[in-house]
Motif scaffolding. Structure first.
Motif, short mmCIF file in Angstrom:
data_model
loop_
_atom_site.label_atom_id
_atom_site.label_comp_id
_atom_site.label_asym_id
_atom_site.label_seq_id
_atom_site.Cartn_x
_atom_site.Cartn_y
_atom_site.Cartn_z
N PHE A 6 40.89 9.88 32.14
CA PHE A 6 41.59 9.71 31.23
C PHE A 6 42.90 10.32 31.24
O PHE A 6 43.03 11.35 31.22
N PRO A 7 44.00 9.43 31.67
CA PRO A 7 45.21 9.86 32.16
C PRO A 7 45.85 10.45 31.04
O PRO A 7 46.60 9.81 30.18
N GLY A 8 46.01 11.80 30.97
CA GLY A 8 46.43 12.59 29.69
C GLY A 8 47.87 12.42 29.07
O GLY A 8 47.75 11.30 28.18
N HIS A 9 48.82 12.60 29.63
CA HIS A 9 50.04 12.32 29.11
C HIS A 9 50.69 10.85 29.27
O HIS A 9 51.90 10.71 29.11
N MET A 10 49.65 10.01 29.75
CA MET A 10 50.31 8.67 30.18
C MET A 10 51.32 8.03 29.19
O MET A 10 52.48 7.55 29.50
N TRP A 171 48.05 5.81 36.43
CA TRP A 171 47.81 4.79 35.51
C TRP A 171 46.25 4.42 35.30
O TRP A 171 45.29 5.06 35.78
N PRO A 172 45.94 3.99 33.96
CA PRO A 172 44.56 3.88 33.89
C PRO A 172 43.68 3.03 34.48
O PRO A 172 42.37 3.26 34.58
N ARG A 173 44.17 1.87 34.88
CA ARG A 173 43.23 1.14 35.68
C ARG A 173 43.59 0.84 37.14
O ARG A 173 44.58 0.39 37.31
N ILE A 174 42.77 1.27 38.10
CA ILE A 174 43.28 1.14 39.30
C ILE A 174 42.37 0.00 39.80
O ILE A 174 41.39 -0.08 40.06
N ILE A 175 43.19 -1.11 40.49
CA ILE A 175 42.48 -2.37 40.69
C ILE A 175 42.06 -2.54 42.28
O ILE A 175 41.36 -3.22 42.59
#
Ligand code: G4P
Length: 315
Positions: A6-10, A171-175
Motif C-alpha cells: 500500500f504505497p504510503g504517501h503516493m 507505484w500501486p501496480r507493477i505490471i
C-alpha cells in the motif's frame, strides 16, 4: 504475484510532483543501478511532462560495471536525457550531477533565473544520502516556507540552483512481474509485502544464469561452476542453506533462513557487484507485461458489459 503493498504517501507525492513540475527545469530520477529498469517509476514520464531528465544510477558500487555501462548508453541515447552513475556518499561525482543539470537547462542560471531541479526516486534508493552529500557544509535545507508543500523540501545547492526533494514513491501496480521481485530483492519494498522464499528463488534464478561464478564462489557450492546454470533455484537454495548451517529440527534445511541469507548477501554486496537486468531484458519484460495488462483490461471490460447472471453461468 504475491508482492502486495500500500504505497504510503503516493497520492500526496504524486500531487506534489504534478504541481511542482510546472516550475521545474530538470528532473533527476534516482534509479538503483542494480535494477535500473525496475526502479524507474512508470508514472514519472507523464507526471513530469517530458522535462529534461537526468537519470542517476545510484549504488553503482554494488552494481556490475559492464551492465552499468549498457544502461548509461541506453539512457544517453534518449532525447533530452543524460545519465550518470554514482555512489551517493562520494562528493566529487555528486557535484558532477549539478553540472549535468546545468547542461540540460543551459538557458537557466544566475540569480534572476535560478536553475530549479526536482529529485524523485523509489524508497531506499539513496536520495537522502545523496542530498546530504551534496549539502556538505555549504547549503541549507528548508521545508517550512511559502510555496513549498509539506511533502517536499527545498535544498539550496548554490545561490542560483535549487533542488526540490519529494518523498520516495512506489507505484500501486507493477505490471512486470520480474520487476516486483527485483524491487523486493533490493529492499525497496516493505518486508510484509513479499515472501522471502519466492524473492530468494527468483534472485537465485537470475544469479545462476547471469553470475554462476559469483554464486559458486560466495557459497562454496559442491558443484562445478559449469553445473550452476543448469541447477534449479530450489536446489541451490537448499544447498546454500545446508552449507551455511541454516538447519531446522531433524537436520532439514530451514528454507526461510536460507532465503533471508541469500537476500541479505545480495543487498549488502557480499555476493559481488551484480545487476539483475539489462536494457534488452527489461524491454522484453516490459512488452510482455504491457501485453498481459492490456489483455487483463480487455477481459475486465468484457465482464463489465455482461449481465451478472451470464457471468455466474460462465464460471
Ligand atoms: P532514501 O532517502 O532514498 O530512502 O535512501 P537513503 O539515502 O536513506 O539510503 C538507503 C540505504 O542505502 C542506506 O543504507 C544508505 O547508506 C544506502 N546507500 C545510499 N546510497 C548508496 C550508494 O551509493 N551505495 C551503497 N552501497 N549504499 C548506498 P542503510 O543500511 O539503510 O542505512 P545506513 O547503514 O547507511 O545507516
Amino acid at each position: 504475484m504475491s508482492i502486495q503493498w500500500f504505497p504510503g504517501h503516493m497520492h500526496l507525492t504524486r500531487k506534489a510532483i504534478a504541481e511542482r513540475v510546472k516550475t521545474i527545469d530538470v528532473v533527476i530520477e534516482m534509479l538503483d543501478a542494480r535494477l535500473p529498469g525496475s526502479s524507474a517509476n512508470p508514472l514519472l514520464g507523464e507526471l513530469t511532462a517530458r522535462r529534461p531528465s537526468l537519470k542517476v544510477l545510484n549504488k553503482q558500487d554494488l552494481a556490475d560495471p559492464q551492465r552499468t555501462r549498457l544502461w548509461l548508453d541506453h539512457y544517453n541515447a534518449q532525447p533530452h536525457t543524460r545519465a550518470i552513475a554514482l555512489d551517493a556518499s562520494h562528493s566529487a561525482p555528486a557535484r558532477a550531477l549539478v553540472d549535468a543539470c546545468r547542461q540540460l537547462a543551459p538557458q537557466r542560471g544566475g540569480m534572476v533565473k535560478p536553475l530549479r531541479v526536482l529529485i524523485c526516486g523509489i524508497p531506499n534508493v539513496g536520495k537522502s544520502t545523496l542530498i546530504n552529500t551534496l549539502l556538505g557544509r555549504r547549503a541549507a535545507r528548508t521545508g517550512d516556507e511559502a510555496g513549498i508543500t509539506r511533502t517536499e523540501q527545498r535544498v539550496v545547492l548554490a545561490d542560483d540552483c535549487y533542488l526540490f526533494d519529494t518523498p520516495g514513491m512506489l507505484w500501486p501496480r507493477i505490471i512486470v512481474e520480474q520487476s516486483g521481485l527485483n524491487l523486493a530483492a533490493s529492499g525497496a519494498v516493505g518486508r510484509n509485502a513479499y515472501d522471502d522464499q519466492e524473492v530468494a528463488l527468483a534472485l537465485l534464478d537470475t544469479l545462476r544464469r547471469a553470475y554462476p561464478e559469483r554464486l559458486h564462489e560466495r557459497y562454496r557450492l559442491d558443484l562445478r561452476v559449469d553445473e550452476v546454470p543448469g541447477t534449479a533455484a530450489e536446489d541451490l537454495l537448499e544447498a546454500i542453506g545446508r552449507r551455511r548451517g541454516a538447519l531446522a529440527a531433524g537436520g532439514r534445511v530451514n528454507l526461510q533462513k536460507a532465503a533471508e541469507l541469500v537476500i541479505g548477501d545480495f543487498r549488502s554486496g557480499l555476493t559481488g557487484p551484480i545487476t539483475l537486468e539489462t536494457p534488452q531484458e527489461f524491454a522484453v519484460w516490459l512488452a510482455e507485461g504491457r501485453r498481459a495488462d492490456a489483455e487483463r483490461a480487455e477481459r475486465m471490460a468484457v465482464r463489465s458489459t455482461q449481465p451478472a447472471r451470464a457471468r455466474t453461468r460462465s464460471r
